[in-house]
Motif scaffolding. Structure first.
Motif, PDB file in Angstrom:
ATOM      1  N   SER A  96     -14.155  -0.399  -4.449  1.00 52.31           N
ATOM      2  CA  SER A  96     -15.335   0.459  -4.309  1.00 52.31           C
ATOM      3  C   SER A  96     -16.345  -0.095  -3.318  1.00 52.31           C
ATOM      4  N   VAL A  97     -16.221  -1.376  -2.955  1.00 53.99           N
ATOM      5  CA  VAL A  97     -17.161  -1.951  -1.990  1.00 53.99           C
ATOM      6  C   VAL A  97     -16.522  -2.119  -0.610  1.00 53.99           C
ATOM      7  N   GLY A  98     -15.211  -1.885  -0.527  1.00 60.19           N
ATOM      8  CA  GLY A  98     -14.535  -2.004   0.766  1.00 60.19           C
ATOM      9  C   GLY A  98     -14.804  -0.789   1.640  1.00 60.19           C
ATOM     10  N   THR A  99     -14.948  -1.021   2.925  1.00 58.02           N
ATOM     11  CA  THR A  99     -15.163   0.091   3.863  1.00 58.02           C
ATOM     12  C   THR A  99     -14.221   0.037   5.065  1.00 58.02           C
ATOM     13  N   SER A 100     -13.702  -1.141   5.376  1.00 61.60           N
ATOM     14  CA  SER A 100     -12.881  -1.291   6.574  1.00 61.60           C
ATOM     15  C   SER A 100     -11.394  -1.273   6.238  1.00 61.60           C
ATOM     16  N   PHE A 101     -10.584  -1.032   7.256  1.00 61.43           N
ATOM     17  CA  PHE A 101      -9.133  -1.057   7.101  1.00 61.43           C
ATOM     18  C   PHE A 101      -8.663  -2.419   6.592  1.00 61.43           C
ATOM     19  N   GLY A 102      -9.178  -3.498   7.150  1.00 65.45           N
ATOM     20  CA  GLY A 102      -8.766  -4.839   6.761  1.00 65.45           C
ATOM     21  C   GLY A 102      -9.042  -5.135   5.303  1.00 65.45           C
ATOM     22  N   ALA A 103     -10.211  -4.705   4.803  1.00 68.73           N
ATOM     23  CA  ALA A 103     -10.562  -4.948   3.404  1.00 68.73           C
ATOM     24  C   ALA A 103      -9.631  -4.197   2.471  1.00 68.73           C
ATOM     25  N   PHE A 104      -9.387  -2.923   2.778  1.00 72.45           N
ATOM     26  CA  PHE A 104      -8.493  -2.138   1.918  1.00 72.45           C
ATOM     27  C   PHE A 104      -7.065  -2.674   1.962  1.00 72.45           C
ATOM     28  N   PHE A 105      -6.605  -3.101   3.123  1.00 73.31           N
ATOM     29  CA  PHE A 105      -5.249  -3.645   3.246  1.00 73.31           C
ATOM     30  C   PHE A 105      -5.113  -4.899   2.382  1.00 73.31           C
ATOM     31  N   ALA A 106      -6.091  -5.799   2.460  1.00 70.87           N
ATOM     32  CA  ALA A 106      -6.043  -7.041   1.691  1.00 70.87           C
ATOM     33  C   ALA A 106      -6.098  -6.776   0.188  1.00 70.87           C
ATOM     34  N   LEU A 107      -6.980  -5.855  -0.223  1.00 68.29           N
ATOM     35  CA  LEU A 107      -7.110  -5.554  -1.653  1.00 68.29           C
ATOM     36  C   LEU A 107      -5.841  -4.905  -2.198  1.00 68.29           C
ATOM     37  N   ARG A 108      -5.253  -4.009  -1.425  1.00 69.54           N
ATOM     38  CA  ARG A 108      -3.998  -3.369  -1.876  1.00 69.54           C
ATOM     39  C   ARG A 108      -2.867  -4.397  -1.947  1.00 69.54           C
ATOM     40  N   PHE A 109      -2.855  -5.356  -1.044  1.00 67.99           N
ATOM     41  CA  PHE A 109      -1.837  -6.408  -1.057  1.00 67.99           C
ATOM     42  C   PHE A 109      -1.970  -7.238  -2.339  1.00 67.99           C
ATOM     43  N   LEU A 110      -3.203  -7.626  -2.686  1.00 67.47           N
ATOM     44  CA  LEU A 110      -3.438  -8.393  -3.912  1.00 67.47           C
ATOM     45  C   LEU A 110      -3.087  -7.571  -5.152  1.00 67.47           C
ATOM     46  N   LEU A 111      -3.391  -6.289  -5.110  1.00 65.04           N
ATOM     47  CA  LEU A 111      -3.062  -5.409  -6.231  1.00 65.04           C
ATOM     48  C   LEU A 111      -1.552  -5.380  -6.457  1.00 65.04           C
ATOM     49  N   GLY A 112      -0.783  -5.294  -5.373  1.00 58.71           N
ATOM     50  CA  GLY A 112       0.671  -5.300  -5.481  1.00 58.71           C
ATOM     51  C   GLY A 112       1.191  -6.600  -6.060  1.00 58.71           C
ATOM     52  N   MET A 113       0.606  -7.723  -5.646  1.00 59.49           N
ATOM     53  CA  MET A 113       1.009  -9.020  -6.201  1.00 59.49           C
ATOM     54  C   MET A 113       0.812  -9.066  -7.717  1.00 59.49           C
ATOM     55  N   CYS A 114      -0.356  -8.639  -8.169  1.00 53.48           N
ATOM     56  CA  CYS A 114      -0.658  -8.704  -9.602  1.00 53.48           C
ATOM     57  C   CYS A 114       0.221  -7.759 -10.418  1.00 53.48           C
ATOM     58  N   GLU A 115       0.535  -6.593  -9.880  1.00 51.40           N
ATOM     59  CA  GLU A 115       1.287  -5.596 -10.639  1.00 51.40           C
ATOM     60  C   GLU A 115       2.794  -5.823 -10.592  1.00 51.40           C
ATOM     61  N   SER A 116       3.258  -6.751  -9.761  1.00 48.94           N
ATOM     62  CA  SER A 116       4.703  -6.948  -9.608  1.00 48.94           C
ATOM     63  C   SER A 116       5.370  -7.510 -10.853  1.00 48.94           C
ATOM     64  N   CYS A 117       4.605  -8.070 -11.776  1.00 45.86           N
ATOM     65  CA  CYS A 117       5.199  -8.664 -12.983  1.00 45.86           C
ATOM     66  C   CYS A 117       5.418  -7.653 -14.094  1.00 45.86           C
ATOM     67  N   VAL A 118       4.854  -6.456 -13.985  1.00 42.68           N
ATOM     68  CA  VAL A 118       4.796  -5.540 -15.127  1.00 42.68           C
ATOM     69  C   VAL A 118       6.174  -5.108 -15.622  1.00 42.68           C
ATOM     70  N   ALA A 119       6.944  -4.449 -14.772  1.00 41.42           N
ATOM     71  CA  ALA A 119       8.232  -3.905 -15.227  1.00 41.42           C
ATOM     72  C   ALA A 119       9.187  -4.984 -15.728  1.00 41.42           C
ATOM     73  N   PRO A 120       9.377  -6.109 -14.998  1.00 43.67           N
ATOM     74  CA  PRO A 120      10.281  -7.139 -15.520  1.00 43.67           C
ATOM     75  C   PRO A 120       9.881  -7.657 -16.899  1.00 43.67           C
ATOM     76  N   ILE A 121       8.585  -7.855 -17.120  1.00 40.69           N
ATOM     77  CA  ILE A 121       8.142  -8.387 -18.409  1.00 40.69           C
ATOM     78  C   ILE A 121       8.287  -7.347 -19.515  1.00 40.69           C
ATOM     79  N   LEU A 122       7.948  -6.100 -19.241  1.00 37.38           N
ATOM     80  CA  LEU A 122       8.091  -5.069 -20.275  1.00 37.38           C
ATOM     81  C   LEU A 122       9.561  -4.860 -20.644  1.00 37.38           C
ATOM     82  N   ILE A 123      10.449  -4.882 -19.637  1.00 41.45           N
ATOM     83  CA  ILE A 123      11.885  -4.769 -19.914  1.00 41.45           C
ATOM     84  C   ILE A 123      12.339  -5.916 -20.796  1.00 41.45           C
ATOM     85  N   LEU A 124      11.882  -7.115 -20.486  1.00 42.18           N
ATOM     86  CA  LEU A 124      12.269  -8.300 -21.244  1.00 42.18           C
ATOM     87  C   LEU A 124      11.766  -8.223 -22.681  1.00 42.18           C
TER      88      LEU A 124
END
Length: 542
Positions: free
Chosen positions: A155-183
């Motif tokens: 909500s505080v990002g305005t530039s392409f670089g900020a959104f790209f970095a935040l989306r990259f971090l979001l993907g990192m954090c969410e990558s554990c969800v499906a494997p752990i729930l399956i397990l």
């Protein structure tokens, strides 16, 4: 029917008992005796050996097990569903923001969409193996809280670089969800219960499409005087993620052995319920031989390929469906409402596929059922039934892969291919192809048609594997002169040795043509462990 007359007796001596905190933190003392007669390395075996040992020491009635399953159902699937609800909303928040004043447009929007899956791709293998070394539910909860904070920062990002970095971090954090729930599902539920429970959380993909569409519709009436509508979306969804993460940290169990909401007797019963499935629960040691087996198993790469075939369309549709609908001349508000029926269709198909998969002990046919409507519909309208295919792939991993490290590796590869497919998918709907996006729709039809053939090939391989195992079991039984009681005892002794599906001849794949034979293996076709496939201690040779 067996009955539970009294609490099960301990399977280790008084001097060998360990506290719950020690169970969480200590898996050493390789010479410790497990069970009554056999010594195994605690590092090699499953953590369940600490509680129930190698041989079954307690019998529980069907009624007791039904009550226990209901108790599990009241906690585990709802928490899994809350996690998946939050994850899918957060992942697709960009789709809603795209028509609510997001300052990122054109090719930059494509790149920001891709950034999530780049982070997902980059961190998938590290996060899976980190979760194996830690307490999985706590690791999951911490990741959810972190990604909630990252989402709010959008909500505080305005530039392409900020959104790209935040989306990259979001993907990192969410990558554990499906494997752990399956397990987690595979640790607490039997094979013929897993697809249904996985569908109960995967159905959130469809329901969030409905929920998110209506929430975004309501927010779209905000004039943006104090806060832009897309910023409100990010703040609300990020706050919701943090709440869900805290709930997971408090209530989600790490394994049946460490499930604080169960009594000691119920923990033992939970493990005995899944013993005959041979899938095991958890092992903290990374076994390179299991990694190697996963990488050299042709079925692993067919699952990777089928996930890829599904994920490419997903990457396009999840990020561009609203843009495509709006391109037909609808207003932003109308677009948000028109996106919701597809969510109901997807949710209904997910529940049906989960039910059918467990009812028929099938994993591939439900994928075919889910794909066909989208193949037909993509010619005229983007039908969302295909998403149910990935739910069944998750169930395939849970039910047809054994050995903790191998299962973790296959899950990681599945989600790795998921992220690659979604990265490719962000590029299949190009601005130059608006408003009809014909090339993208043709690509979806071709990819999902190819996937149909992969499903039938996997099913054929499973049927052949089961037939081979059944033949070897019968040969071994005749050669050694084993009784039904002998082979059943050995079957139970191998359940928690953390053997892979190839090492363990007792482990049967989900394939419909073998249902009658494998479901009655305890009585009519009792099994022995063939020496070429990892026999540890044959009856009479302990």
């Amino acid at each position: 029917m067996s009955t539970s007359v009294q609490p099960p007796s301990p399977v280790v001596s008084e001097s060998e008992k360990v506290s719950e905190s020690e169970l969480r933190n200590r898996y050493s003392n390789d010479d410790e005796k497990i069970g009554v007669e056999t010594t195994v390395s605690s590092a090699d075996g499953d953590e369940a050996l600490r509680l129930v040992g190698k041989e079954r020491t307690a019998q529980f009635s069907e009624e007791y097990n039904r009550k226990l399953r209901r108790k599990l159902d009241f906690l585990i699937p709802p928490l899994c569903a809350a996690v998946y609800f939050t994850q899918f909303l957060d992942k697709t928040s960009l789709n809603y923001a795209s028509i609510m004043g997001l300052p990122i447009t054109g090719q930059n929007y494509n790149l920001v969409s891709m950034a999530f899956y780049l982070g997902f791709l980059f961190w998938e293998f590290p996060t899976v193996y980190l979760s194996q070394k830690t307490r999985v539910a706590k690791y999951l909860g911490v990741n959810i809280v972190i990604w909630g904070a990252v989402l709010m920062l959008h909500s505080v990002g305005t530039s392409f670089g900020a959104f790209f970095a935040l989306r990259f971090l979001l993907g990192m954090c969410e990558s554990c969800v499906a494997p752990i729930l399956i397990l987690i599902i595979s640790m607490f539920y039997k094979k013929d219960e897993q697809a249904t429970r996985i569908s109960w959380f995967y159905v959130m993909n469809g329901l969030t499409q409905v929920f998110g569409g209506f929430v975004a519709y309501g927010i779209s009436f905000n004039d943006g005087h104090l806060l832009a509508p897309y910023k409100i979306i990010y703040i609300l969804l990020g706050g919701l993620a943090i709440i869900v993460g805290i709930a997971v940290l408090i209530w989600m169990p790490d394994s049946p052995v460490l499930a604080r909401f169960l009594t000691e007797e119920e923990r033992i019963a939970a493990l005995e319920r899944v013993r005959d499935d041979q899938g095991g629960t958890e092992n903290k040691n990374l076994k390179m031989n299991q990694v190697k087996e996963a990488l050299t198993d042709v079925r692993t790469w067919l699952i990777v390929l089928t996930t890829l075939m599904t994920s490419i369309p997903n990457g396009g549709i999840s990020n561009f469906s609203n843009i495509i609908i709006k391109s037909f001349g609808y207003t932003s508000k109308q677009t948000l409402i028109l996106s919701t029926p597809g969510g109901l269709v997807a949710a209904s198909m997910t529940l049906f596929c989960g039910w059918y998969s467990d009812k028929k002990k099938e994993r591939m046919i439900p994928i075919v059922i889910a794909l066909i409507p989208t193949i037909v519909g993509s010619a005229v309208y983007l039908v969302g039934t295909f998403g149910s295919a990935l739910s069944t792939v998750y169930a395939w991993n849970a039910s047809n892969t054994s050995g903790h490290t191998k299962k973790s590796t296959v899950n990681a590869l599945t989600l790795f291919s998921f992220s690659i497919g979604n990265i490719i998918g962000t590029e299949i709907f190009q601005p130059k192809d608006a408003p009809d996006y014909i090339p993208g729709k043709i690509a979806i039809m071709i990819l999902l048609t190819v996937q149909l053939f992969i499903c039938f090939l996997l099913r054929y391989i499973h049927i052949r594997m089961n037939k081979t195992k059944m033949r070897l079991l019968e040969e071994e039984k005749a050669r050694r002169g084993w009784t039904d009681e002998d082979v059943q005892r050995e079957r139970e002794r191998h359940a928690f040795l953390d053997l892979t599906d190839k090492q363990n001849i007792y482990f049967m794949m989900n394939a419909a043509s073998m249902t009658a034979q494998t479901s009655n293996v305890r009585v009519s076709s009792p099994s022995a462990h063939h020496p070429r496939l990892g026999l540890v201690n044959p009856p009479g040779q302990r």
